[in-house]
Write a protein that holds these residues in place. Structure first.
Motif, short mmCIF file in Angstrom:
data_model
loop_
_atom_site.label_atom_id
_atom_site.label_comp_id
_atom_site.label_asym_id
_atom_site.label_seq_id
_atom_site.Cartn_x
_atom_site.Cartn_y
_atom_site.Cartn_z
N ARG A 263 43.36 0.73 38.85
CA ARG A 263 43.91 1.71 39.80
C ARG A 263 43.96 3.10 39.16
O ARG A 263 43.60 4.11 39.79
N ALA A 264 44.35 3.14 37.89
CA ALA A 264 44.42 4.44 37.21
C ALA A 264 43.02 5.05 37.09
O ALA A 264 42.82 6.24 37.33
N ARG A 266 40.52 4.46 39.05
CA ARG A 266 40.12 4.88 40.40
C ARG A 266 40.74 6.24 40.74
O ARG A 266 40.09 7.12 41.28
N ASP A 267 42.01 6.42 40.37
CA ASP A 267 42.72 7.62 40.80
C ASP A 267 42.37 8.86 39.98
O ASP A 267 42.44 9.97 40.48
N PHE A 268 42.01 8.66 38.69
CA PHE A 268 41.89 9.85 37.83
C PHE A 268 40.49 10.09 37.25
O PHE A 268 40.24 11.16 36.71
N GLU A 271 34.01 8.48 39.38
CA GLU A 271 33.71 7.20 40.03
C GLU A 271 32.53 6.48 39.39
O GLU A 271 32.55 5.26 39.19
N ARG A 274 33.18 4.12 36.33
CA ARG A 274 34.25 3.11 36.39
C ARG A 274 33.95 1.85 35.57
O ARG A 274 34.79 1.42 34.78
#
Ligand code: ATP
Ligand code: MG
Length: 401
Positions: A263-264, A266-268, A271, A274
């Protein structure tokens, strides 16, 4: 008719001063595997020879022998083995034994398939024995002809239906018919413990197997992404770990929830990076657990070029996240070679089951095939509590098996 199973090894015999340690380890492993299957028999080691004998002397019962033949190919370090008749170093007794067992063996074959081809293969490491290997072969073939009539079989020196093996060693001699292939490699436990990153895929179980085969017992770590992946993701890996544990003293399986890190990322983070960032985190987390479990290296099922995260550049960038040595036994393997091993060791049918994988959670449609290490570091620096996050994930690891 068999009063022993003779075990042969190849690589251990080249071990010089350490040979003793390897042999002891091999004998312990054979004993453990037999005990697991509730087979009672003696495993003996004398002067660089390893063999099995029935607990009560005498000869092996058929069902015991069947179990032994099923178990020994799963013990690393054995090149081959044969149910055998252990005899004194004495030609008359050898001939007496041949005349006792050969007619039955021939008749069994004739009943099922017709006239057999036959050969004798003799080896003599005991040079005090009066006959050479060639002479022993002639002596025993002549005996077979005298006993059964020369029409009873044909001779085929290259690929006979029935091969009678005869070995004359210093303290004893052996007669046997069948040679079963062993797994090869080195006894598991002769190298330090490692930690395998085990996914539900085809590759990583094979990687674990190959590393055990080189002597290292392994613990396992698997990553899931609850609640984005279901319980089945972990259940599948647990089944694979159980299967792999049949080759070693049980290793533990740690299940780790990677979702907070994902999640971190994905958020920061970028892309397209990843997957590489997930993998770097996986190696770090696995390394932290490995240290706690006294594992001296990590193992992955990476194969060069297989997917975007396994290009040379990305492997390098991922590798730099690990302080520990990362062993990648499949790095040069083709998928088909890997599948063949997976089928042989029985993990293929477990890996085939379709369940969601942790790595696909928030996976980019178009992942970068070349993330430089410096860029990965810059992306990770965008996650303020990165170190704490990993530590918390490790603290919450669950031992599954
Ligand atoms: P496999 O390689 O086992 O067939 P895969 O193809 O899904 O599974 P890759 O994407 O090729 O996995 O990942 C390369 C390696 O990274 C795996 O062989 C495994 O060692 C490790 N790995 C990947 N996903 C996981 C996971 N969820 N848990 C533990 N290790 C993983
Ligand atoms: Mg793979």
């Amino acid at each position: 008719m068999y009063n022993c199973v003779i075990c042969r090894y190849h690589e251990i015999a080249t071990k010089g001063n350490n040979r003793n340690m390897f042999e002891k380890c091999l004998v312990e492993n054979i004993r453990r595997q037999l005990k697991r299957a509730e087979v009672e028999c003696k495993v003996l080691r004398v002067r660089g020879r390893v063999w099995l004998e029935p607990e009560d002397g005498g000869v092996f019962a058929d069902d015991t022998l069947e179990k032994i033949i099923r178990i020994l190919p799963g013990v690393f370090g054995l090149q081959s083995f044969s149910p055998a008749m252990l005899l004194p170093v004495d030609l008359e007794q050898i001939k007496e034994c041949v005349s006792r067992v050969l007619p039955g063996k021939m008749q069994d074959f004739i009943r099922l398939k017709g006239k057999p081809s036959f050969r004798v293969r003799a080896r003599r490491s005991n040079k005090r024995f009066p006959l050479t290997s060639k002479e022993i072969e002639i002596e025993l073939v002549t005996l077979a002809g005298d006993m059964l009539g020369n029409d009873a079989f044909t001779i085929d020196l290259d690929a006979a239906d029935i091969t009678l093996g005869c070995e004359i060693r210093d303290e004893f001699s052996l007669l046997y018919f069948d040679i079963y292939e062993g797994a090869g490699g080195l006894p598991v436990g002769s190298n330090p413990r490692v930690m395998t990153l085990l996914s539900g895929g085809i590759d990583s179980p094979v990687a674990a197997y190959l590393i055990m085969k080189r002597g290292s017992p392994t613990d396992f770590i698997t990553f899931h992404s609850s609640p984005y992946t279901p319980q089945e993701t972990v259940d599948k890996v647990r089944n694979i770990a159980v299967k792999l544990n049949s080759f070693q003293r049980n290793g533990r399986l740690f299940a780790v929830n990677l979702a907070p890190l994902q999640r971190a990322v994905r958020d920061f983070c970028n892309e397209r990076m990843r997957t590489v960032l997930y993998r770097r985190a996986m190696l770090r987390i696995a390394g932290m657990l490995a240290k706690k479990c006294d594992c001296r290296a990590l193992v992955t099922g990476d194969a060069l070029g297989q997917v975007a995260s396994q290009t040379v550049v990305n492997m390098d960038t991922i590798n730099r996240a690990s302080e520990l040595l990362v062993l990648r036994p499949l790095v040069g393997a083709d998928k088909l070679e890997t599948i063949r091993i997976a089928e042989k060791i029985g993990t293929m049918e477990l890996s085939k089951e379709q369940v969601p994988d942790s790595c696909t959670v928030f996976a980019p449609a178009n992942p970068s095939t070349a993330v430089p290490a410096e860029l990965a570091e810059l992306e990770e620096a965008k996650i303020a509590d990165y170190g704490d996050l990993l530590e918390k994930i490790v603290e919450e690891a669950v031992i599954e098996a």
